[in-house]
Each structure stands twice: as C-alpha cells, then as structure tokens.
Design a protein around this motif. Structure first.
Motif, short mmCIF file in Angstrom:
data_model
loop_
_atom_site.label_atom_id
_atom_site.label_comp_id
_atom_site.label_asym_id
_atom_site.label_seq_id
_atom_site.Cartn_x
_atom_site.Cartn_y
_atom_site.Cartn_z
N ASN A 37 -48.40 11.55 -10.76
CA ASN A 37 -47.39 10.56 -11.11
C ASN A 37 -46.08 10.90 -10.44
O ASN A 37 -45.69 12.06 -10.35
N ASP A 38 -45.37 9.88 -9.94
CA ASP A 38 -44.04 10.06 -9.37
C ASP A 38 -43.05 9.93 -10.52
O ASP A 38 -42.65 8.83 -10.88
N VAL A 39 -42.68 11.07 -11.12
CA VAL A 39 -41.83 11.05 -12.31
C VAL A 39 -40.38 11.34 -11.94
O VAL A 39 -40.09 12.27 -11.20
N TRP A 40 -39.51 10.51 -12.48
CA TRP A 40 -38.08 10.68 -12.36
C TRP A 40 -37.54 11.01 -13.74
O TRP A 40 -38.22 10.80 -14.75
N PHE A 41 -36.32 11.50 -13.79
CA PHE A 41 -35.71 11.84 -15.07
C PHE A 41 -34.31 11.26 -15.17
O PHE A 41 -33.53 11.37 -14.24
N SER A 42 -34.02 10.66 -16.30
CA SER A 42 -32.65 10.29 -16.64
C SER A 42 -32.18 11.40 -17.57
O SER A 42 -32.86 11.73 -18.55
N THR A 43 -31.04 12.01 -17.26
CA THR A 43 -30.59 13.19 -17.99
C THR A 43 -29.17 13.00 -18.51
O THR A 43 -28.30 12.56 -17.77
N VAL A 44 -28.98 13.36 -19.76
CA VAL A 44 -27.65 13.35 -20.36
C VAL A 44 -27.36 14.78 -20.81
O VAL A 44 -28.14 15.38 -21.56
N VAL A 45 -26.24 15.34 -20.33
CA VAL A 45 -25.84 16.69 -20.70
C VAL A 45 -24.66 16.58 -21.65
O VAL A 45 -23.70 15.85 -21.39
N TRP A 46 -24.74 17.29 -22.75
CA TRP A 46 -23.67 17.30 -23.74
C TRP A 46 -23.51 18.73 -24.25
O TRP A 46 -24.37 19.58 -24.00
N GLU A 47 -22.40 19.03 -24.91
CA GLU A 47 -22.15 20.39 -25.37
C GLU A 47 -23.29 20.87 -26.25
O GLU A 47 -23.58 20.28 -27.29
N GLY A 48 -23.99 21.91 -25.80
CA GLY A 48 -25.09 22.49 -26.57
C GLY A 48 -26.45 21.88 -26.32
O GLY A 48 -27.43 22.30 -26.91
N GLY A 49 -26.52 20.86 -25.44
CA GLY A 49 -27.83 20.26 -25.25
C GLY A 49 -27.97 19.38 -24.02
O GLY A 49 -27.01 19.06 -23.33
N ILE A 50 -29.22 19.01 -23.79
CA ILE A 50 -29.61 18.11 -22.71
C ILE A 50 -30.63 17.14 -23.29
O ILE A 50 -31.56 17.56 -23.98
N THR A 51 -30.46 15.86 -23.00
CA THR A 51 -31.45 14.87 -23.40
C THR A 51 -32.07 14.31 -22.12
O THR A 51 -31.35 13.95 -21.19
N VAL A 52 -33.40 14.27 -22.08
CA VAL A 52 -34.12 13.84 -20.89
C VAL A 52 -35.04 12.67 -21.23
O VAL A 52 -35.75 12.71 -22.25
#
Length: 96
Positions: A37-52
């Motif tokens: 699979n050609d997987v891409w990631f949308s990533t949000v970085v915030w203090e203390g964490g990362i949401t993918v």
C-alpha cells in the motif's frame, strides 16, 4: 517516529485514537498491515504528543484502518503501550 526529547511522548493513531507512549530515545514504526500500500500520513504535533492519520494513495478520505506499531527491535506493540498510570481518581491518564 523517534522521541528525541527529554520526556515521554504520546503517539495517537486515528481514526481509533489508539495510544502508544515513547520514552526518550525510543523509536516506533507505524506501517500498514497489507504490503504494497502507498501510505501517506497526516501528522499533528502538539506539546507532549503526536497524532497521526494514515491514509492511502494521497487521498485523505482513504483512511488506513489496519496497521501495526513496532519498536526498534521489530516487536509489535499493543494500544496503551507504556501509558502513564491514572492519577488521583481521574478517569483520564496524565499524558504530559
């Protein structure tokens, strides 16, 4: 993902909100269950964490629902890996 900081870092993977906590210096790999699979990631970085949000073929409407998270040794990790304990009667674990 590598935690290059001095404190714990919490990784959340959507759409299920599964959490995996990285200690300083730890490396985790997020990969699709299905090969090729050609997987891409949308990533949000915030203090203390990362949401993918993993998704296929550059199309954010094609969310990857089946994925694995492994450590640097290739060991598959389960949701809640190294999650900090709950504190003082609250139903929410302290993540930062």
């Amino acid at each position: 993902m590598e935690n290059a900081g001095n404190g714990d870092l919490c990784l959340f993977i959507e759409p299920y909100g599964e959490d995996f906590c990285l200690k300083p210096g730890e490396v985790f790999t997020v990969a699709p269950e299905a090969e090729g699979n050609d997987v891409w990631f949308s990533t949000v970085v915030w203090e203390g964490g990362i949401t993918v949000w993993p998704y296929e073929d550059g199309d954010p409407t094609k969310t990857v629902l089946e994925y694995t998270v492994t450590d640097a040794n290739g060991t598959r990790l389960e949701c809640g890996h190294q999650r900090p304990p709950k504190s003082g009667g609250s139903d929410v674990a302290e993540l930062g």
